[in-house]
Design an enzyme around this catalytic site. Structure first.
Site, PDB file in Angstrom:
ATOM      1  N   ARG A 255       0.860  -1.176   0.000  1.00 13.20           N
ATOM      2  CA  ARG A 255       0.000   0.000   0.000  1.00 13.20           C
ATOM      3  C   ARG A 255       0.898   1.228   0.000  1.00 13.20           C
ATOM      4  O   ARG A 255       1.611   1.469   0.985  1.00 13.20           O
ATOM      5  CB  ARG A 255      -0.897  -0.041   1.243  1.00 13.20           C
ATOM      6  CG  ARG A 255      -1.381   1.315   1.628  1.00 13.20           C
ATOM      7  CD  ARG A 255      -2.424   1.388   2.707  1.00 13.20           C
ATOM      8  NE  ARG A 255      -2.215   0.657   3.943  1.00 13.20           N
ATOM      9  CZ  ARG A 255      -1.578   1.130   5.019  1.00 13.20           C
ATOM     10  NH1 ARG A 255      -0.983   2.301   5.010  1.00 13.20           N
ATOM     11  NH2 ARG A 255      -1.504   0.400   6.108  1.00 13.20           N
ATOM     12  N   HIS A 259      -3.241   4.067   5.436  1.00 17.86           N
ATOM     13  CA  HIS A 259      -4.356   3.125   5.594  1.00 17.86           C
ATOM     14  C   HIS A 259      -5.657   3.811   5.193  1.00 17.86           C
ATOM     15  O   HIS A 259      -6.415   3.305   4.378  1.00 17.86           O
ATOM     16  CB  HIS A 259      -4.428   2.633   7.040  1.00 17.86           C
ATOM     17  CG  HIS A 259      -5.733   1.985   7.393  1.00 17.86           C
ATOM     18  ND1 HIS A 259      -6.123   0.780   6.860  1.00 17.86           N
ATOM     19  CD2 HIS A 259      -6.745   2.402   8.194  1.00 17.86           C
ATOM     20  CE1 HIS A 259      -7.336   0.473   7.335  1.00 17.86           C
ATOM     21  NE2 HIS A 259      -7.729   1.441   8.137  1.00 17.86           N
ATOM     22  N   TYR A 268       4.887   4.991  11.180  1.00 17.06           N
ATOM     23  CA  TYR A 268       5.109   3.557  11.358  1.00 17.06           C
ATOM     24  C   TYR A 268       5.899   2.868  10.250  1.00 17.06           C
ATOM     25  O   TYR A 268       6.096   1.670  10.288  1.00 17.06           O
ATOM     26  CB  TYR A 268       3.773   2.833  11.585  1.00 17.06           C
ATOM     27  CG  TYR A 268       2.711   3.040  10.501  1.00 17.06           C
ATOM     28  CD1 TYR A 268       2.762   2.323   9.308  1.00 17.06           C
ATOM     29  CD2 TYR A 268       1.661   3.931  10.688  1.00 17.06           C
ATOM     30  CE1 TYR A 268       1.793   2.502   8.327  1.00 17.06           C
ATOM     31  CE2 TYR A 268       0.688   4.123   9.724  1.00 17.06           C
ATOM     32  CZ  TYR A 268       0.750   3.401   8.542  1.00 17.06           C
ATOM     33  OH  TYR A 268      -0.206   3.565   7.589  1.00 17.06           O
TER      34      TYR A 268
END
Lengths: 355, 325
Positions: A255, A259, A268
């Protein structure tokens, strides 16, 4: 004592390598497929980027970007018929649009419009699922129905790597395997469940190998390679249509965006990691390299295609902003087949508010 | 007309539904060869085959989740959760999935599945086998929640549930499965969903009960009748959506209400019934509404359940209290 250990290769199946060179077996009509898919991938990429911008402008609510995953989605949906059952998540908009969902409709969910769940009549496609892995069981049920109805339609559950930690995934895999149902479990392993990497979801080296425990076939495929995904999906779908039971496909992808528009991936994951995937593994780049090598693509075609995609995105956004409002009273008609007395009285009392 | 127990009536309803509609299938844990742990599906697999009466893996989420997919795809699944306490395992599939398909898709898809489950206490079961969780389902828009109290209703309500366009949670009181026999027509008939029944007419107090507490309320009504108190006993049968008209008419007549249920009292359906009665008939009330319910603890071990459950004595005392006002 016999100790079982997974000793298989974790390298995913590939047809096109990162340089766009053929290293596997191309589908028969590879050029035709690629010329259909690639412009659609460009459109999807622009759609995704625009949707994220619209959210930043306050013209769209929470949105879950899919860029980087266009190959896994479009090439897998390409194998399906409209009469097959599809149970997607919120990150499958590229595949869903390829399957026939109008781009304006694809924007309605983030718009918070109740009609976003009303899939087009000609498609057996469930609305996007928000609860992680819940749709896997619905696909198993729909696959069961296909078998009972004696058609050769099948059901597909789309889900991410995080979903494989949920009970629904295990119950669904087990149930479909025991009952030998025509279901394809299509996992897009995009490496992160919000901020948590796949290593924190599972201790097994691959997701595909989980198939072994359930007694079904598992395939690990390069999810950024359209041809590899297509071949894997065709294999799984054909098996299901022939009554040979379920298959688990792990499409290894990434990705590129957050998110959803609500998180900051900088917290992260390393920028270098993103860059590595974006530069070397981007499914659009790879397919363009191959098409160019075949003499089927050039800068002029690219420019024309981008312009066309841009216009289509603009059109979808205009349609979305003009899409008629649905009053609460009208949406509330669809809780039961008939509106219960208590709800009807409440709605009447609210009067204008409910509109 | 044969005299059947509730379990026999339920089995007959399932057989009729399977015969009547090829889309119907019955599945769950132990429902096939074993005929269900209470024998509700006894002999059905032998008659209708393994494709239509199906032993599933032990997986409550999957049982409900596949029912959702089956129903969306045009089948009529009748799934069994072996004991209602194990529906906790499947709550996401029941509340967040099954109940919402129609609303989520604005009518494009529906999921008219039936989830059957034995529930309620009084039969000395192990932990989690006796819980009354009806409030969880009644609180979930999109579900029809049904509970019969007698064999005739069990058969007719179950046939209605299977033919309903909405998902139905069909709760079968374990202690009434074989408590008594009643004349039940052999053929096909339906008892409509959404309609309460007046079990006993009366003029002083309305007793509202459902499922396993209906006989408790009826016994209490008989006891107080000898003291000159006339009770009207309402068996709700469908807990959601609520039949408001029967409650309204009854309390307008009696002016007093006692609600009797097995589930814990706090935030139980008794609270909803009391509030509904206030909405519908406040100016007719002559006394505060009483609730007789389970204690606010988890369902207790078997040795304590007699003290825990609403008894006839406690209902009689509640009736006497509302009569004093």
């Amino acid at each position: 004592m016999q100790v079982y250990r997974f000793t298989g290769d974790t390298k995913p199946d590939q047809v096109l390598n990162e340089a766009g060179e053929v290293v596997g077996s191309l589908p028969d009509n590879a050029a035709d497929l690629a010329l259909e898919w690639y412009p659609f991938m460009i459109f999807c990429r622009k759609f995704d980027e625009r949707a994220q911008l619209l959210q930043r402008q306050g013209r769209l609510g929470t949105y879950a970007p899919f860029r980087g995953q266009e190959a896994a989605q479009i090439a897998s949906f390409a194998v399906l018929r409209p009469s097959d059952w599809v149970f997607p998540t919120y990150r499958e908009l590229a595949g869903m649009m390829y399957h026939g969902l109008e781009p304006v409709h694809a924007l309605l969910k983030s718009r918070g419009h109740p009609d976003s769940g009303r899939m087009p009549d000609g498609l057996r496609m469930a609305p996007v699922q928000i609860a992680i892995a819940a749709q896997i069981l619905h696909a198993v049920g729909a696959g069961w129905a296909c078998e009972l109805q004696q058609t050769d339609d099948i059901a597909v559950a789309y889900f991410g790597d995080g979903a494989t930690s949920e009970g629904d995934f295990h119950e669904g895999m087990n149930f479909a395997a025991v009952m030998r149902l025509p279901v394809v479990f299509f996992c897009q392993n995009n490496q992160y469940a919000i901020s948590v990497p796949v290593e924190r979801q599972t201790a097994s080296p691959t997701i595909a190998q989980k198939a072994i425990a359930y007694g079904v076939e598992g395939i690990r495929v390069d999810g950024n390679d359209v041809f590899a995904v297509y071949q894997a999906m065709r294999y799984a779908v054909d098996r299901a249509r022939r009554g040979e039971g379920p298959t688990l496909i792990e499409a290894v992808t990434y990705r590129l965006g957050p998110h959803t528009t609500a998180d900051d991936p900088g917290r992260y994951r390393e920028a270098a990691d993103v860059e590595r995937w974006a530069a070397a593994k981007d499914p659009l780049v790879r397919l363009r390299l191959w098409l160019t090598r075949q003499g089927l693509w050039d800068d002029a075609r690219q420019a024309a295609c981008e312009e066309e995609a841009e216009a289509r995105v603009r059109q979808a956004v205009a349609e979305m902003e003009a899409y008629p409002h649905k009053p609460l009273a009208e949406a509330a008609r669809h809780v039961y087949a008939e509106v219960p007395e208590g709800l009807a009285l409440d709605l009447a009392e609210r009067g204008k508010e409910a509109r | 007309m044969p005299k059947w127990t509730m379990i026999e009536a339920i089995r007959d309803a399932l057989a009729i539904a399977l015969r009547d509609d090829p889309r119907v299938l019955v599945f769950g844990e132990d429902v096939g060869k074993n005929g269900g742990v209470f024998r509700a599906t006894d002999g059905l697999q032998a008659e209708f085959g393994e494709a239509r009466v199906v032993d599933t893996p032990l997986a409550e989420k999957a049982i409900v989740g596949t029912a959702v997919g089956l129903a969306m795809a045009g089948m009529k699944p009748v799934a069994e959760i072996q004991f209602l306490g194990f529906a906790y395992e499947a709550m996401d599939q029941i509340a967040a999935q099954l109940a919402r398909i129609r609303f989520r898709t604005q009518g494009r898809f529906t999921a008219p599945a039936v989830i059957r489950a034995p529930y309620g206490g009084g039969v000395r079961t192990p932990e989690l086998h006796s819980d009354s969780l009806e409030a969880l389902f009644a609180h979930t828009p999109g579900l029809v929640v049904v509970t019969p109290s007698r064999p005739y209703d069990a058969k007719g309500l179950l046939l209605s549930a299977i033919r309903s366009p909405d998902p139905v949670i069909f709760l079968e009181p374990i202690r009434l499965y074989r408590a008594f026999r009643e004349e039940v027509p052999e053929g096909d008939y339906e008892v409509p969903l959404g309609r309460a029944a007046v079990r006993r007419e009366g003029s002083d107090v309305t007793l509202v009960a459902w499922g396993p507490t209906v006989p408790v309320a009826e016994s209490a009504a008989v006891q107080v009748a000898s003291q000159g108190i006339s009770c009207e006993v309402i068996d709700l049968r469908t807990l959601a959506p609520l039949d408001r008209s029967v409650l309204k008419a009854s309390v307008e007549k009696t002016g007093r209400a006692v609600i009797v249920h097995e589930a814990v009292r706090y935030a139980g359906l008794g609270a909803e019934m009391a509030a509904s009665i206030m909405d519908l008939a406040f100016y007719h009330l002559r006394a505060p509404i009483e609730r007789v319910a389970g204690l606010d603890t988890p369902y207790p071990p078997a040795a304590l359940e007699d003290a825990w459950l609403p008894s006839v004595t406690r209902v009689v005392e509640a009736i006497q209290r509302v009569m004093q006002d």
